[in-house]
Design a protein around this motif. Sequence first.
Motif, PDB file in Angstrom:
ATOM      1  N   CYS A 147      33.847  34.923  41.354  1.00  0.00           N
ATOM      2  CA  CYS A 147      33.872  35.225  39.958  1.00  0.00           C
ATOM      3  C   CYS A 147      32.618  34.663  39.422  1.00  0.00           C
ATOM      4  O   CYS A 147      32.023  33.877  39.650  1.00  0.00           O
ATOM      5  CB  CYS A 147      34.987  34.732  39.234  1.00  0.00           C
ATOM      6  N   ARG A 148      32.046  35.376  38.326  1.00  0.00           N
ATOM      7  CA  ARG A 148      30.737  35.052  37.465  1.00  0.00           C
ATOM      8  C   ARG A 148      30.909  34.091  36.512  1.00  0.00           C
ATOM      9  O   ARG A 148      30.233  33.390  36.111  1.00  0.00           O
ATOM     10  CB  ARG A 148      30.098  36.274  36.984  1.00  0.00           C
ATOM     11  N   TYR A 149      32.377  33.759  36.368  1.00  0.00           N
ATOM     12  CA  TYR A 149      32.836  32.817  35.102  1.00  0.00           C
ATOM     13  C   TYR A 149      33.166  31.442  35.955  1.00  0.00           C
ATOM     14  O   TYR A 149      33.285  30.254  35.131  1.00  0.00           O
ATOM     15  CB  TYR A 149      33.585  33.281  34.253  1.00  0.00           C
ATOM     16  N   CYS A 150      33.955  31.649  37.114  1.00  0.00           N
ATOM     17  CA  CYS A 150      34.455  30.378  37.601  1.00  0.00           C
ATOM     18  C   CYS A 150      34.029  30.520  39.159  1.00  0.00           C
ATOM     19  O   CYS A 150      33.913  31.761  39.747  1.00  0.00           O
ATOM     20  CB  CYS A 150      36.038  30.217  37.444  1.00  0.00           C
ATOM     21  N   PRO A 151      34.697  29.595  40.044  1.00  0.00           N
ATOM     22  CA  PRO A 151      34.151  29.671  41.360  1.00  0.00           C
ATOM     23  C   PRO A 151      35.475  30.183  42.292  1.00  0.00           C
ATOM     24  O   PRO A 151      35.209  30.141  43.402  1.00  0.00           O
ATOM     25  CB  PRO A 151      34.184  27.962  41.857  1.00  0.00           C
ATOM     26  N   ARG A 152      36.298  31.224  41.680  1.00  0.00           N
ATOM     27  CA  ARG A 152      37.341  31.585  42.395  1.00  0.00           C
ATOM     28  C   ARG A 152      36.959  32.800  42.927  1.00  0.00           C
ATOM     29  O   ARG A 152      36.133  33.557  42.641  1.00  0.00           O
ATOM     30  CB  ARG A 152      38.471  32.155  41.378  1.00  0.00           C
ATOM     31  N   PRO A 153      37.530  32.875  44.357  1.00  0.00           N
ATOM     32  CA  PRO A 153      36.971  34.429  45.042  1.00  0.00           C
ATOM     33  C   PRO A 153      37.598  35.489  44.376  1.00  0.00           C
ATOM     34  O   PRO A 153      38.839  35.459  43.985  1.00  0.00           O
ATOM     35  CB  PRO A 153      37.392  34.177  46.329  1.00  0.00           C
ATOM     36  N   LEU A 154      36.783  36.764  44.478  1.00  0.00           N
ATOM     37  CA  LEU A 154      37.558  38.048  43.979  1.00  0.00           C
ATOM     38  C   LEU A 154      38.113  38.449  45.161  1.00  0.00           C
ATOM     39  O   LEU A 154      37.631  38.868  46.190  1.00  0.00           O
ATOM     40  CB  LEU A 154      36.644  38.716  43.278  1.00  0.00           C
ATOM     41  N   ARG A 155      39.501  38.840  45.013  1.00  0.00           N
ATOM     42  CA  ARG A 155      40.102  39.514  46.070  1.00  0.00           C
ATOM     43  C   ARG A 155      40.309  40.785  45.995  1.00  0.00           C
ATOM     44  O   ARG A 155      40.566  41.668  46.901  1.00  0.00           O
ATOM     45  CB  ARG A 155      41.464  38.742  46.334  1.00  0.00           C
ATOM     46  N   THR A 156      40.400  41.673  44.950  1.00  0.00           N
ATOM     47  CA  THR A 156      40.829  42.895  44.779  1.00  0.00           C
ATOM     48  C   THR A 156      39.447  43.683  44.650  1.00  0.00           C
ATOM     49  O   THR A 156      38.456  43.074  44.054  1.00  0.00           O
ATOM     50  CB  THR A 156      41.807  43.444  43.473  1.00  0.00           C
ATOM     51  N   LYS A 157      39.532  45.016  44.915  1.00  0.00           N
ATOM     52  CA  LYS A 157      38.309  45.788  44.694  1.00  0.00           C
ATOM     53  C   LYS A 157      37.857  45.863  43.238  1.00  0.00           C
ATOM     54  O   LYS A 157      36.581  45.996  42.859  1.00  0.00           O
ATOM     55  CB  LYS A 157      38.506  47.280  45.119  1.00  0.00           C
ATOM     56  N   VAL A 158      38.866  45.789  42.401  1.00  0.00           N
ATOM     57  CA  VAL A 158      38.775  46.394  40.922  1.00  0.00           C
ATOM     58  C   VAL A 158      38.059  44.802  40.408  1.00  0.00           C
ATOM     59  O   VAL A 158      37.017  44.962  39.541  1.00  0.00           O
ATOM     60  CB  VAL A 158      40.111  46.436  40.175  1.00  0.00           C
ATOM     61  N   SER A 159      38.602  43.800  40.928  1.00  0.00           N
ATOM     62  CA  SER A 159      37.834  42.427  40.556  1.00  0.00           C
ATOM     63  C   SER A 159      36.351  42.490  40.792  1.00  0.00           C
ATOM     64  O   SER A 159      35.358  42.026  40.327  1.00  0.00           O
ATOM     65  CB  SER A 159      38.675  41.431  40.770  1.00  0.00           C
ATOM     66  N   ARG A 160      36.135  42.947  42.221  1.00  0.00           N
ATOM     67  CA  ARG A 160      34.638  42.741  42.747  1.00  0.00           C
ATOM     68  C   ARG A 160      33.698  43.774  41.891  1.00  0.00           C
ATOM     69  O   ARG A 160      32.600  43.360  41.777  1.00  0.00           O
ATOM     70  CB  ARG A 160      34.891  43.177  44.282  1.00  0.00           C
ATOM     71  N   ASP A 161      34.303  44.790  41.588  1.00  0.00           N
ATOM     72  CA  ASP A 161      33.462  45.877  40.779  1.00  0.00           C
ATOM     73  C   ASP A 161      33.079  45.226  39.377  1.00  0.00           C
ATOM     74  O   ASP A 161      32.017  45.497  38.989  1.00  0.00           O
ATOM     75  CB  ASP A 161      34.402  47.189  40.420  1.00  0.00           C
ATOM     76  N   ARG A 162      34.241  44.622  38.697  1.00  0.00           N
ATOM     77  CA  ARG A 162      33.734  44.194  37.368  1.00  0.00           C
ATOM     78  C   ARG A 162      32.930  42.770  37.540  1.00  0.00           C
ATOM     79  O   ARG A 162      32.109  42.553  36.625  1.00  0.00           O
ATOM     80  CB  ARG A 162      35.055  43.681  36.614  1.00  0.00           C
ATOM     81  N   GLY A 163      33.099  42.021  38.408  1.00  0.00           N
ATOM     82  CA  GLY A 163      32.498  40.742  38.650  1.00  0.00           C
ATOM     83  C   GLY A 163      33.130  39.562  38.093  1.00  0.00           C
ATOM     84  O   GLY A 163      32.705  38.381  38.444  1.00  0.00           O
ATOM     85  N   TYR A 164      34.307  39.761  37.583  1.00  0.00           N
ATOM     86  CA  TYR A 164      35.194  38.687  37.165  1.00  0.00           C
ATOM     87  C   TYR A 164      36.656  39.117  37.560  1.00  0.00           C
ATOM     88  O   TYR A 164      36.849  40.219  37.516  1.00  0.00           O
ATOM     89  CB  TYR A 164      35.099  38.349  35.808  1.00  0.00           C
ATOM     90  N   GLY A 165      37.589  37.974  37.584  1.00  0.00           N
ATOM     91  CA  GLY A 165      38.858  38.296  38.048  1.00  0.00           C
ATOM     92  C   GLY A 165      39.794  38.417  36.600  1.00  0.00           C
ATOM     93  O   GLY A 165      39.339  38.209  35.712  1.00  0.00           O
ATOM     94  N   LEU A 166      40.992  38.603  37.115  1.00  0.00           N
ATOM     95  CA  LEU A 166      42.148  38.918  36.074  1.00  0.00           C
ATOM     96  C   LEU A 166      42.142  37.800  35.316  1.00  0.00           C
ATOM     97  O   LEU A 166      42.372  37.849  34.096  1.00  0.00           O
ATOM     98  CB  LEU A 166      43.290  39.282  36.610  1.00  0.00           C
ATOM     99  N   ILE A 167      42.364  36.589  35.667  1.00  0.00           N
ATOM    100  CA  ILE A 167      42.576  35.324  34.907  1.00  0.00           C
ATOM    101  C   ILE A 167      41.328  35.165  33.930  1.00  0.00           C
ATOM    102  O   ILE A 167      41.505  35.097  32.709  1.00  0.00           O
ATOM    103  CB  ILE A 167      42.801  34.034  35.868  1.00  0.00           C
ATOM    104  N   CYS A 168      40.247  35.063  34.467  1.00  0.00           N
ATOM    105  CA  CYS A 168      39.073  34.952  33.470  1.00  0.00           C
ATOM    106  C   CYS A 168      38.647  36.038  32.344  1.00  0.00           C
ATOM    107  O   CYS A 168      38.425  35.792  31.285  1.00  0.00           O
ATOM    108  CB  CYS A 168      37.750  34.744  34.156  1.00  0.00           C
ATOM    109  N   GLY A 169      39.165  37.344  32.880  1.00  0.00           N
ATOM    110  CA  GLY A 169      39.044  38.329  32.025  1.00  0.00           C
ATOM    111  C   GLY A 169      39.769  38.329  30.931  1.00  0.00           C
ATOM    112  O   GLY A 169      39.649  38.599  29.765  1.00  0.00           O
ATOM    113  N   GLN A 170      41.226  37.736  31.176  1.00  0.00           N
ATOM    114  CA  GLN A 170      42.245  37.590  29.876  1.00  0.00           C
ATOM    115  C   GLN A 170      41.828  36.576  29.147  1.00  0.00           C
ATOM    116  O   GLN A 170      42.118  36.322  28.036  1.00  0.00           O
ATOM    117  CB  GLN A 170      43.708  37.299  30.865  1.00  0.00           C
ATOM    118  N   LYS A 171      41.478  35.273  29.493  1.00  0.00           N
ATOM    119  CA  LYS A 171      40.865  34.080  29.035  1.00  0.00           C
ATOM    120  C   LYS A 171      39.829  34.503  27.915  1.00  0.00           C
ATOM    121  O   LYS A 171      39.837  34.004  26.957  1.00  0.00           O
ATOM    122  CB  LYS A 171      40.483  32.915  29.791  1.00  0.00           C
TER     123      LYS A 171
END
Length: 70
Positions: free
Chosen positions: A3-27
Motif C-alpha cells: 500500500c502506498r500509505y502503509c506497509p500492508r501488502p495489497l492482496r486483491t487486484k482492485v487494491s493493486r490497481d488503485r495502489g492502496y488497500g480498503l482499510i487505508c482507502g476508508q480511513k
Amino acid sequence: MKCRYCPRPLRTKVSRDRGYGLICGQKLGLIPKPTPRQPRVTTPVKPVTTGRVHPDQTAIPIQPQLPTEE
C-alpha cells in the motif's frame, strides 16, 4: 506490492490497481464506508398450548387471509 500509505501488502487486484488497500482507502475517505443494514423488526410469537398439541411441541397460530369481494 505494498500500500502506498502503509506497509500492508495489497492482496486483491482492485487494491493493486488503485495502489492502496480498503482499510487505508476508508480511513482517508477515498473509499466510502459501507452503509449499515437496517435491523429487521421481529414480532414475537406467543406459543399456543391446546389439548391437541404434544407438550414438547409449540403450536403456531395461522391466520388465513380470506379473499374480499369487490
